[in-house]
Design an enzyme around this catalytic site. Structure first.
Site, PDB file in Angstrom:
ATOM      1  N   GLY A   7       0.807  -1.210   0.000  1.00 39.15           N
ATOM      2  CA  GLY A   7       0.000   0.000   0.000  1.00 39.15           C
ATOM      3  C   GLY A   7       0.839   1.259   0.000  1.00 39.15           C
ATOM      4  O   GLY A   7       1.013   1.900   1.033  1.00 39.15           O
ATOM      5  N   LYS A  80      -5.648   1.029   2.772  1.00 47.51           N
ATOM      6  CA  LYS A  80      -6.857   1.516   3.436  1.00 47.51           C
ATOM      7  C   LYS A  80      -7.489   0.350   4.197  1.00 47.51           C
ATOM      8  O   LYS A  80      -7.409  -0.809   3.733  1.00 47.51           O
ATOM      9  CB  LYS A  80      -7.844   2.041   2.392  1.00 47.51           C
ATOM     10  CG  LYS A  80      -7.344   3.279   1.679  1.00 47.51           C
ATOM     11  CD  LYS A  80      -7.457   4.481   2.579  1.00 47.51           C
ATOM     12  CE  LYS A  80      -6.870   5.720   1.923  1.00 47.51           C
ATOM     13  NZ  LYS A  80      -6.823   6.859   2.856  1.00 47.51           N
ATOM     14  N   ALA A 132       1.144  13.314   6.148  1.00 46.99           N
ATOM     15  CA  ALA A 132       1.598  13.034   4.781  1.00 46.99           C
ATOM     16  C   ALA A 132       0.460  13.274   3.798  1.00 46.99           C
ATOM     17  O   ALA A 132      -0.681  12.927   4.072  1.00 46.99           O
ATOM     18  CB  ALA A 132       2.068  11.596   4.674  1.00 46.99           C
ATOM     19  N   LYS A 187      -6.442   7.438  18.889  1.00 43.78           N
ATOM     20  CA  LYS A 187      -6.336   7.826  17.473  1.00 43.78           C
ATOM     21  C   LYS A 187      -7.718   7.746  16.815  1.00 43.78           C
ATOM     22  O   LYS A 187      -8.086   8.591  15.990  1.00 43.78           O
ATOM     23  CB  LYS A 187      -5.332   6.906  16.765  1.00 43.78           C
ATOM     24  CG  LYS A 187      -5.189   7.119  15.251  1.00 43.78           C
ATOM     25  CD  LYS A 187      -4.290   8.287  14.919  1.00 43.78           C
ATOM     26  CE  LYS A 187      -4.357   8.758  13.477  1.00 43.78           C
ATOM     27  NZ  LYS A 187      -3.657   7.979  12.503  1.00 43.78           N
ATOM     28  N   ASN A 195     -12.251  13.252  10.547  1.00 44.35           N
ATOM     29  CA  ASN A 195     -12.254  12.791   9.153  1.00 44.35           C
ATOM     30  C   ASN A 195     -13.566  13.006   8.410  1.00 44.35           C
ATOM     31  O   ASN A 195     -13.587  13.640   7.340  1.00 44.35           O
ATOM     32  CB  ASN A 195     -11.846  11.311   9.091  1.00 44.35           C
ATOM     33  CG  ASN A 195     -10.385  11.106   9.458  1.00 44.35           C
ATOM     34  OD1 ASN A 195      -9.826  11.892  10.210  1.00 44.35           O
ATOM     35  ND2 ASN A 195      -9.764  10.072   8.946  1.00 44.35           N
ATOM     36  N   ASN A 205      -8.369  20.326   7.951  1.00 41.47           N
ATOM     37  CA  ASN A 205      -8.485  19.974   9.373  1.00 41.47           C
ATOM     38  C   ASN A 205      -8.603  21.208  10.280  1.00 41.47           C
ATOM     39  O   ASN A 205      -9.304  21.179  11.288  1.00 41.47           O
ATOM     40  CB  ASN A 205      -7.279  19.138   9.812  1.00 41.47           C
ATOM     41  CG  ASN A 205      -7.236  17.788   9.129  1.00 41.47           C
ATOM     42  OD1 ASN A 205      -8.094  17.478   8.308  1.00 41.47           O
ATOM     43  ND2 ASN A 205      -6.234  16.987   9.449  1.00 41.47           N
ATOM     44  N   SER A 259      -7.383  12.186   5.717  1.00 37.69           N
ATOM     45  CA  SER A 259      -7.288  11.100   4.727  1.00 37.69           C
ATOM     46  C   SER A 259      -8.658  10.817   4.107  1.00 37.69           C
ATOM     47  O   SER A 259      -8.752  10.512   2.917  1.00 37.69           O
ATOM     48  CB  SER A 259      -6.708   9.848   5.375  1.00 37.69           C
ATOM     49  OG  SER A 259      -7.463   9.471   6.496  1.00 37.69           O
ATOM     50  N   GLU A 271     -12.654   4.990   4.583  1.00 35.62           N
ATOM     51  CA  GLU A 271     -12.477   4.047   5.699  1.00 35.62           C
ATOM     52  C   GLU A 271     -13.586   4.188   6.743  1.00 35.62           C
ATOM     53  O   GLU A 271     -13.431   3.730   7.865  1.00 35.62           O
ATOM     54  CB  GLU A 271     -11.124   4.305   6.366  1.00 35.62           C
ATOM     55  CG  GLU A 271      -9.950   4.005   5.464  1.00 35.62           C
ATOM     56  CD  GLU A 271      -8.605   4.228   6.143  1.00 35.62           C
ATOM     57  OE1 GLU A 271      -7.765   3.323   6.135  1.00 35.62           O
ATOM     58  OE2 GLU A 271      -8.400   5.337   6.673  1.00 35.62           O
TER      59      GLU A 271
HETATM   60  O1  KPL Z   1      -5.178  10.524  10.915  1.00 37.93           O
HETATM   61  C1  KPL Z   1      -5.697  11.488  10.390  1.00 37.93           C
HETATM   62  C2  KPL Z   1      -6.296  11.267   9.057  1.00 37.93           C
HETATM   63  O2  KPL Z   1      -6.473  12.200   8.294  1.00 37.93           O
HETATM   64  O3  KPL Z   1      -6.604  10.100   8.764  1.00 37.93           O
HETATM   65  C3  KPL Z   1      -5.761  12.810  11.115  1.00 37.93           C
HETATM   66  C4  KPL Z   1      -5.253  12.619  12.531  1.00 37.93           C
HETATM   67  C5  KPL Z   1      -7.170  13.308  11.155  1.00 37.93           C
HETATM   68  C6  KPL Z   1      -4.868  13.837  10.491  1.00 37.93           C
HETATM   69  O4  KPL Z   1      -5.290  14.271   9.233  1.00 37.93           O
END
Ligand code: KPL
Length: 309
Positions: A7, A80, A132, A187, A195, A205, A259, A271
């Protein structure tokens, strides 16, 4: 180390680039042939600040089992969450008894799928707050440093400590903790609170932090998630402290699109099943109401009806 990453999305490419830079041997696996070929031809490209770093890398859609004298030490699962079952089959093809499998995916349930296929002794699970953004096939921008925490999916294992050291030496700060479920739920709180809202409202964000209405929905989704975590055996502590922490994550990643936002922008299935959907299901199991997570889940599902998987 000999490492395979399944991935090469934003996180997979980021970790791949850092591990290559640290001198590890790497194979990238992408189920999409065209993408794998492009990455194999153009390499990994990492944008850090104003600098572009390029890395030559092997990439394939059809990995072969390794020769007995050069097994993979580590398979990093970065697909994913909804693609985990397929990734587990691929991992099973190339893993030996010695290979460790680490997932750093969002949401709940990925490690369980990997354990079922690969056995729980060698599966590790973690969370990462690295920032990222994927810019193209194998091309990623490192938006900000964040810690990675790794732990065993099942009983205590020295491997989590080993991997944390290897990542830290590669420039990806990491530590290990045996009680990883606390970090997985924490998390998940961030993912539940940020998200889906950013994806639905088409915002970055930072707006979650700066816009009072967005912050209010975020806080409600997080409070529900904390209650579900407690009911399922993981005490995260004071609800309002977790809400403040999630808002601080939104602030720290202000310029990022989540993401799920990036998935919706690309018209890809998200997701959400493993994020708000997981909280909704766990809540139902333990008798904890989750109306905000259920609403976010249903709206994202509605949005997805025209997307490809
Ligand atoms: O993990 C994240 C995501 O976008 O999946 C966060 C913590 C919200 C950071 O963008």
């Amino acid at each position: 180390m000999r490492i395979a990453i399944i991935g090469p999305g934003a996180m997979g490419s980021l970790f791949g680039a850092y591990l290559l830079r640290a001198g590890h041997e790497l194979l990238l696996i992408d189920h999409n042939n065209t993408r794998a070929r492009t990455i194999g031809q153009e390499g990994l490209r990492l944008h850090k600040g104003d600098t572009l770093h390029r890395f030559t890398v092997d990439a394939t859609a059809n990995p072969l089992p390794p020769s007995p004298d050069s097994p993979y030490d580590l398979i990093l699962v970065m697909v994913k969450a909804q693609q985990t079952a397929k990734a587990a089959e691929t991992a099973a093809k190339i893993a030996t008894d010695e290979t460790l499998i680490l997932t750093l995916q969002n949401g709940l349930g990925g490690a369980e799928i990997l354990c079922k296929v690969l056995g729980e002794e060698r599966v590790l699970v973690g969370v990462t707050s690295q920032g990222a953004t994927l810019l193209g096939h194998g091309e990623v921008r490192h938006g900000g440093n964040g810690e990675t925490i790794i732990g065993p999916a099942a009983p205590a294992s020295k491997h989590a400590a080993e991997l944390a050291r290897i990542f830290t030496e590669a420039g990806l700060e990491a530590r290990w903790e045996e009680g990883i479920s606390l970090h997985l739920w924490k998390k998940l709180c961030a993912n539940c609170g940020i998200n889906a809202i950013t994806a639905l409202a088409n915002i970055k964000n930072g707006k979650i932090y700066s816009h009072p209405e967005a912050a209010a929905v975020c806080a409600d989704a997080v409070r529900e998630t904390v209650r579900v975590a407690t009911a399922s055996g993981t005490r995260l502590g004071d609800e309002e402290e977790i809400v403040s922490w999630v808002l601080s994550v939104a602030k720290a990643t202000s310029a990022n699109r989540s993401s799920m936002g990036q998935d919706v922008d690309r018209r890809r299935v998200t997701e959400v099943d493993f994020i708000n959907g997981a909280v909704m299901r766990e809540g139902a199991l333990h008798g904890v109401p989750t109306p905000v997570n259920a609403t976010l889940f249903r709206l994202i599902k509605t949005l997805e009806t025209n997307f490809k998987s």
